[in-house]
Design a protein around this motif. Structure first.
Motif, PDB file in Angstrom:
ATOM      1  N   VAL C 230       0.824  -1.214   0.000  1.00  0.00           N
ATOM      2  CA  VAL C 230       0.000   0.000   0.000  1.00  0.00           C
ATOM      3  C   VAL C 230       0.856   1.261   0.000  1.00  0.00           C
ATOM      4  O   VAL C 230       0.374   2.348   0.255  1.00  0.00           O
ATOM      5  N   PHE C 231       2.138   1.121  -0.282  1.00  0.00           N
ATOM      6  CA  PHE C 231       3.095   2.226  -0.290  1.00  0.00           C
ATOM      7  C   PHE C 231       3.007   3.066   0.985  1.00  0.00           C
ATOM      8  O   PHE C 231       2.942   4.279   0.957  1.00  0.00           O
ATOM      9  N   ASP C 232       3.048   2.353   2.134  1.00  0.00           N
ATOM     10  CA  ASP C 232       3.021   3.024   3.433  1.00  0.00           C
ATOM     11  C   ASP C 232       4.442   2.920   4.004  1.00  0.00           C
ATOM     12  O   ASP C 232       4.791   1.951   4.675  1.00  0.00           O
ATOM     13  N   VAL C 233       5.268   3.950   3.684  1.00  0.00           N
ATOM     14  CA  VAL C 233       6.685   3.854   4.030  1.00  0.00           C
ATOM     15  C   VAL C 233       6.899   3.778   5.528  1.00  0.00           C
ATOM     16  O   VAL C 233       7.751   3.038   6.024  1.00  0.00           O
ATOM     17  N   SER C 234       6.073   4.533   6.288  1.00  0.00           N
ATOM     18  CA  SER C 234       6.312   4.518   7.736  1.00  0.00           C
ATOM     19  C   SER C 234       5.968   3.147   8.324  1.00  0.00           C
ATOM     20  O   SER C 234       6.574   2.722   9.303  1.00  0.00           O
ATOM     21  N   LEU C 235       5.059   2.411   7.719  1.00  0.00           N
ATOM     22  CA  LEU C 235       4.769   1.053   8.189  1.00  0.00           C
ATOM     23  C   LEU C 235       5.969   0.136   7.924  1.00  0.00           C
ATOM     24  O   LEU C 235       6.390  -0.638   8.785  1.00  0.00           O
ATOM     25  N   VAL C 236       6.534   0.261   6.704  1.00  0.00           N
ATOM     26  CA  VAL C 236       7.718  -0.535   6.373  1.00  0.00           C
ATOM     27  C   VAL C 236       8.832  -0.262   7.372  1.00  0.00           C
ATOM     28  O   VAL C 236       9.437  -1.183   7.931  1.00  0.00           O
ATOM     29  N   MET C 237       9.063   1.032   7.650  1.00  0.00           N
ATOM     30  CA  MET C 237      10.161   1.374   8.544  1.00  0.00           C
ATOM     31  C   MET C 237       9.870   0.961   9.979  1.00  0.00           C
ATOM     32  O   MET C 237      10.787   0.550  10.706  1.00  0.00           O
ATOM     33  N   SER C 238       8.612   1.026  10.387  1.00  0.00           N
ATOM     34  CA  SER C 238       8.259   0.535  11.721  1.00  0.00           C
ATOM     35  C   SER C 238       8.607  -0.937  11.845  1.00  0.00           C
ATOM     36  O   SER C 238       9.170  -1.391  12.851  1.00  0.00           O
ATOM     37  N   GLY C 239       8.264  -1.701  10.793  1.00  0.00           N
ATOM     38  CA  GLY C 239       8.598  -3.124  10.792  1.00  0.00           C
ATOM     39  C   GLY C 239      10.102  -3.341  10.895  1.00  0.00           C
ATOM     40  O   GLY C 239      10.575  -4.193  11.655  1.00  0.00           O
ATOM     41  N   MET C 240      10.845  -2.523  10.149  1.00  0.00           N
ATOM     42  CA  MET C 240      12.306  -2.683  10.171  1.00  0.00           C
ATOM     43  C   MET C 240      12.876  -2.412  11.559  1.00  0.00           C
ATOM     44  O   MET C 240      13.720  -3.172  12.060  1.00  0.00           O
ATOM     45  N   VAL C 241      12.402  -1.315  12.176  1.00  0.00           N
ATOM     46  CA  VAL C 241      12.892  -1.005  13.521  1.00  0.00           C
ATOM     47  C   VAL C 241      12.538  -2.142  14.482  1.00  0.00           C
ATOM     48  O   VAL C 241      13.363  -2.583  15.289  1.00  0.00           O
ATOM     49  N   ALA C 242      11.295  -2.649  14.349  1.00  0.00           N
ATOM     50  CA  ALA C 242      10.868  -3.745  15.231  1.00  0.00           C
ATOM     51  C   ALA C 242      11.765  -4.967  15.058  1.00  0.00           C
ATOM     52  O   ALA C 242      12.105  -5.654  16.027  1.00  0.00           O
ATOM     53  N   ILE C 243      12.161  -5.244  13.815  1.00  0.00           N
ATOM     54  CA  ILE C 243      13.066  -6.387  13.582  1.00  0.00           C
ATOM     55  C   ILE C 243      14.410  -6.152  14.243  1.00  0.00           C
ATOM     56  O   ILE C 243      14.971  -7.054  14.880  1.00  0.00           O
ATOM     57  N   GLY C 244      14.909  -4.917  14.092  1.00  0.00           N
ATOM     58  CA  GLY C 244      16.174  -4.593  14.737  1.00  0.00           C
ATOM     59  C   GLY C 244      16.114  -4.846  16.227  1.00  0.00           C
ATOM     60  O   GLY C 244      16.988  -5.498  16.804  1.00  0.00           O
ATOM     61  N   VAL C 245      15.036  -4.347  16.853  1.00  0.00           N
ATOM     62  CA  VAL C 245      14.861  -4.527  18.291  1.00  0.00           C
ATOM     63  C   VAL C 245      14.777  -6.017  18.634  1.00  0.00           C
ATOM     64  O   VAL C 245      15.431  -6.502  19.564  1.00  0.00           O
ATOM     65  N   THR C 246      13.978  -6.764  17.843  1.00  0.00           N
ATOM     66  CA  THR C 246      13.830  -8.199  18.095  1.00  0.00           C
ATOM     67  C   THR C 246      15.181  -8.900  18.024  1.00  0.00           C
ATOM     68  O   THR C 246      15.548  -9.687  18.902  1.00  0.00           O
ATOM     69  N   GLY C 247      15.938  -8.594  16.971  1.00  0.00           N
ATOM     70  CA  GLY C 247      17.253  -9.215  16.803  1.00  0.00           C
ATOM     71  C   GLY C 247      18.156  -8.939  17.989  1.00  0.00           C
ATOM     72  O   GLY C 247      18.814  -9.842  18.497  1.00  0.00           O
ATOM     73  N   ALA C 248      18.154  -7.681  18.435  1.00  0.00           N
ATOM     74  CA  ALA C 248      19.003  -7.319  19.565  1.00  0.00           C
ATOM     75  C   ALA C 248      18.577  -8.077  20.821  1.00  0.00           C
ATOM     76  O   ALA C 248      19.416  -8.596  21.561  1.00  0.00           O
ATOM     77  N   LEU C 249      17.253  -8.166  21.047  1.00  0.00           N
ATOM     78  CA  LEU C 249      16.760  -8.878  22.232  1.00  0.00           C
ATOM     79  C   LEU C 249      17.174 -10.351  22.190  1.00  0.00           C
ATOM     80  O   LEU C 249      17.631 -10.908  23.191  1.00  0.00           O
ATOM     81  N   VAL C 250      17.022 -10.960  21.014  1.00  0.00           N
ATOM     82  CA  VAL C 250      17.387 -12.367  20.887  1.00  0.00           C
ATOM     83  C   VAL C 250      18.884 -12.549  21.144  1.00  0.00           C
ATOM     84  O   VAL C 250      19.299 -13.484  21.826  1.00  0.00           O
ATOM     85  N   ALA C 251      19.700 -11.614  20.627  1.00  0.00           N
ATOM     86  CA  ALA C 251      21.149 -11.712  20.839  1.00  0.00           C
ATOM     87  C   ALA C 251      21.483 -11.635  22.329  1.00  0.00           C
ATOM     88  O   ALA C 251      22.295 -12.407  22.834  1.00  0.00           O
ATOM     89  N   VAL C 252      20.823 -10.699  23.030  1.00  0.00           N
ATOM     90  CA  VAL C 252      21.053 -10.571  24.466  1.00  0.00           C
ATOM     91  C   VAL C 252      20.673 -11.868  25.175  1.00  0.00           C
ATOM     92  O   VAL C 252      21.399 -12.384  26.030  1.00  0.00           O
ATOM     93  N   LEU C 253      19.540 -12.432  24.763  1.00  0.00           N
ATOM     94  CA  LEU C 253      19.057 -13.663  25.392  1.00  0.00           C
ATOM     95  C   LEU C 253      20.036 -14.823  25.153  1.00  0.00           C
ATOM     96  O   LEU C 253      20.404 -15.543  26.081  1.00  0.00           O
ATOM     97  N   THR C 254      20.485 -14.989  23.893  1.00  0.00           N
ATOM     98  CA  THR C 254      21.415 -16.096  23.622  1.00  0.00           C
ATOM     99  C   THR C 254      22.717 -15.915  24.391  1.00  0.00           C
ATOM    100  O   THR C 254      23.244 -16.878  24.947  1.00  0.00           O
TER     101      THR C 254
END
Lengths: 255, 247, 268
Positions: C230-254
């Motif tokens: 739907v060409f919603d750039v802020s949604l795409v970027m929100s998803g990207m930031v969320a992935i970054g956060v998720t990745g960091a959390l998983v790294a901390v956990l491992t």
């Protein structure tokens, strides 16, 4: 004194060769025969990599000789034998175990009762001066302390014969000297038959009741010295120095 | 020329914060002299060495070479430490040449000196070997050869034979004496081994416990080659040991 | 001139250590500043950090396709957890077996060497054709991606064990194969096995996104894909930031788990 001449370990005519780079077999240990007496501190002295370790591995049962055999109290050794204790050159401490767990590894594998082996381990921990470090991991210890753990581990397994394979080779000269004193103290308190391997003439003379001098590769027996100097020995004693000179002159230089 | 003062250590003092490590050390070294420094464990030998190499600046006092304050840019101070430090990517020959290249010595002269060292060391056949292919003692010999070949104003050695067995040590000590005589270098050799010090040195400096002072400046007037089992030698050894008593 | 390195570096460190703590913040600040500057020109194509943050808050409060932002994160993480768990349960024993037994190595090892060079993403079309686009196919894809590094590292960990440790075991009464395996080989290989699990985790995170972007009704990959449709750039970027956060959390956990499991391995 007569007890000293009771033979514990009989090594008869053992040889071992390995394939070299060209694929030809090259002798590492050449026809060695040797009796180890009960309660003696026997030093195997040889330059550099002269094949001493190969000999040692065969005595310990970690390696099979091509020819000849090793007999402990009348029983031929063909596989690693818990009657033999080993202090490894590179300490061989298991990094994932604490000092206490490293030291009690042997008795645990054997399924001994925890109460008995912990008590025994503690005795040796105290003896080598590691009290208070029971819960430390090897990486937290200095080189000298690691080898103390190695020694306590070997004793706690209660071997009849204790093999020490250049145990202080990696230590600096001053730590080495104090470890040599330490070993003497332990031997005095807890007498066992010890086979001590070194390439250091001074160390051999400090510790040994008897010194077997080997040739450079392949290892053959060059000469046997009875060291009749009372312990603890003075490195500046003239007899000590003369004997040191004699052994030094008889040793092959391995540049 | 033999009596000319080459090195002058003048009231050298080093503090780390409130901790006084070296206390007012003064001595002179004549050109071509071989000095050994001994002292109890942890007496500040390493700090002393680091002052001589100019890694640390002294809190007060100065080090003079040829009557000028020592300056690494101008004076040639060479080192040999306990750990062999040959460049692993260079052959024996290239390692020997390395120090000379840095000193911008012309190619022909470099070649001459490298050949001379290799011959003295008896290592001509290992010319093209890499350090990995050498034994520890061979590598150490290359390093010591390298140190001599730059014709240093001052050659500092810090327990270069600390790990060696006596058979090897005596061999290497004789070798270092040979190089020293051949090159006429001025050497300060730090060791904890008193026998080694007395075997090598013309003069032994005994340092005291921390803060290190010079406790004694002992001339060794034994003829060479020295016999380590002789009465005089043992006497000297006992005497120095008593002065230090590090165990 | 050769100098003693450690001496210099301690003095140097003392002098400059404060910089090492400040510099990371400075560079992150710079990144955000550049984002601001770049984004101000056209909010439709490149929204400001503010806009993205507000969008993320809004997504956390209102459901999109049945889940809040946290919910989508949870869906993706659950897929990763299930597949990773399966991969560990199957991969570690398999790798250990390949490393320990010559027979197994000769048979299965070769197969793995053949399959290994094919990048995981190349498997996706095949998986979709075979297993469809449902939950099962996603789990299988992620599982496959996670399995490889786990098997390979377990195998390598076992192969790399110093023979000295085996000698120690033998001299100290570990007389059966099982005793050696349990008390020497496994603990010695554990840090390497764990490094494989860490690699597997990042592989799994990557593949879960790819799988969700192909076909899914929930998950972070779905969010990004929806944003793109739907060409919603802020949604795409929100998803990207969320992935970054998720990745960091998983790294901390491992990292945390690894430190608990291998307290002797101080390199972590």
């Amino acid at each position: 004194m007569e007890q000293k001449y009771l033979t514990r370990l009989k090594i008869s005519n053992i040889s071992k060769s390995f394939p070299n780079k060209e694929g030809k077999r090259e002798l590492a240990v050449d026809n060695i025969s040797l009796d180890v007496y009960d309660g003696e501190f026997l030093v195997l002295l040889g330059p550099g990599r002269c094949g001493k370790s190969v000999l040692l591995n065969m005595i310990a049962g970690l390696m099979k000789p091509d020819e000849g055999k090793v007999v402990l109290d009348g029983e031929e050794i063909t596989k690693p034998n818990p009657q033999m204790g080993m202090v490894f050159q590179k300490t061989g401490l298991l990094p994932w175990l604490t000092v206490m767990d490293n030291i009690t590894f042997g008795p645990r594998q054997r399924g001994e009762s925890k109460k008995i082996y912990t008590e025994r381990a503690q005795k040796y921990i105290d003896m080598v001066g590691l009290t208070g470090f029971e819960k430390s991991y090897p990486y937290q210890l200095s080189g000298g302390m690691k080898q103390r753990v190695g020694i306590a581990r070997a004793y706690t397994n209660e071997p009849k014969i204790l093999i020490m394979d250049e145990p202080f080779g990696a230590l600096d000269a001053q730590t080495r000297y104090s470890m040599e004193q330490e070993v003497q103290n332990i031997v005095e308190k807890d007498r066992r038959t010890i086979i001590f391997v070194t390439n250091n003439i001074e160390e051999a003379l400090m510790l040994g009741d008897r010194i077997i001098l080997f040739t450079n590769y392949p290892a053959r027996i060059k000469k046997i010295y009875d060291v009749n100097i009372s312990k603890p020995r003075d490195t500046m004693d003239r007899t000590f120095l003369m004997l040191r000179k004699e052994i030094s002159e008889n040793t092959d230089l391995a540049l | 020329m033999a009596d000319k003062v080459k090195i002058k250590v003048d009231h050298l003092t080093k503090r780390f914060g409130d901790l006084l490590v070296l206390d007012d050390i003064s001595f002179e070294v004549k050109k071509g002299e071989f000095i050994c420094v001994v002292g109890p464990t942890g007496c500040g030998k390493t700090t002393f060495l680091n002052l001589l190499t100019r890694i640390y600046q002294p809190s007060s006092g100065e080090l003079y070479i040829d009557e000028e304050p020592a300056d690494p840019k101008k004076h040639n101070i060479s080192f040999a430490f306990q750990e062999p430090s040959a460049m692993p990517w260079l052959t024996v020959e290239e390692n020997l040449e390395f120090g000379l290249k840095i000193k911008k010595i012309p190619k022909e002269e470099r070649k001459k000196r490298v050949d001379r060292i290799l011959k003295l060391l008896g290592m001509e056949n290992l010319r093209n070997a890499y350090p990995k292919q050498l034994s520890v003692s061979e590598e150490q010999r290359v390093i010591i050869g390298r140190a001599f070949s730059t014709y240093p104003d001052l050659l500092l050695m810090d327990e270069p034979y600390g790990q060696m067995d006596i058979k090897m040590r005596f061999y290497l000590e004789d070798e270092v004496l040979k190089l020293w005589k051949e090159f006429g270098s001025t050497v300060i050799f730090i060791t904890h081994n008193i026998e080694e010090a007395i075997y090598l040195a013309e003069r032994v400096l005994i340092l005291s416990n921390k803060p290190a002072k010079i406790k004694e400046n002992l001339e060794i007037n034994l003829s060479r080659p020295r016999d380590v089992t002789s009465e005089e030698f043992i006497e000297l050894r006992k005497y120095v040991t008593d002065q230090i008593k590090w165990w | 001139m050769r100098i003693k390195k450690e001496k210099i570096s301690t003095e140097y460190k003392m002098k400059y250590s404060i910089w090492y703590h400040v510099l990371p913040f400075l560079s992150i600040g710079l990144l955000i500043a550049v984002w601001y500057l770049g984004s101000s020109s056209n909010p439709m194509i490149f929204p400001t950090p503010n806009t993205v943050l507000r969008r993320m808050i809004e997504l956390s409060q209102n459901k999109l396709s049945g889940y809040t932002l946290i919910g989508h994160m949870g869906v993706s993480l659950l897929r990763v957890a299930v597949s990773l768990g399966l991969a560990i349960i199957i991969g570690v024993p398999l790798g250990v077996l390949i490393g320990w037994s010559r027979g197994v190595r000769a048979t299965i090892g070769a197969v793995f060497e053949c399959i290994r060079p094919i990048p995981m993403l190349a498997w996706i079309p095949l998986m979709v054709m075979w297993f469809g686009i449902g939950e099962k196919s996603k789990i299988i894809m992620i599982f496959m991606a996670a399995l490889m590094p786990i098997v390979v590292n377990s195998y390598t960990g076992i192969k790399m064990i110093s023979p000295l440790y085996l000698d120690v075991g033998k001299m100290f009464n570990a007389s059966t194969e099982w005793q050696l395996l349990r008390s020497i080989v496994l603990p010695a290989a554990l840090p390497t096995i764990f490094a494989g699990i860490r690699n597997a985790t990042s592989m799994a995170l990557m593949v879960v996104l790819a799988a969700e972007m192909i076909a899914a009704r929930a998950g972070l990959g779905f969010l990004i894909n929806r944003g793109m449709e739907v060409f919603d750039v802020s949604l795409v970027m929100s998803g990207m930031v969320a992935i970054g956060v998720t990745g960091a959390l998983v790294a901390v956990l491992t990292n945390f788990i690894e430190r608990k499991l291998c307290p002797w391995n101080r390199s972590i």
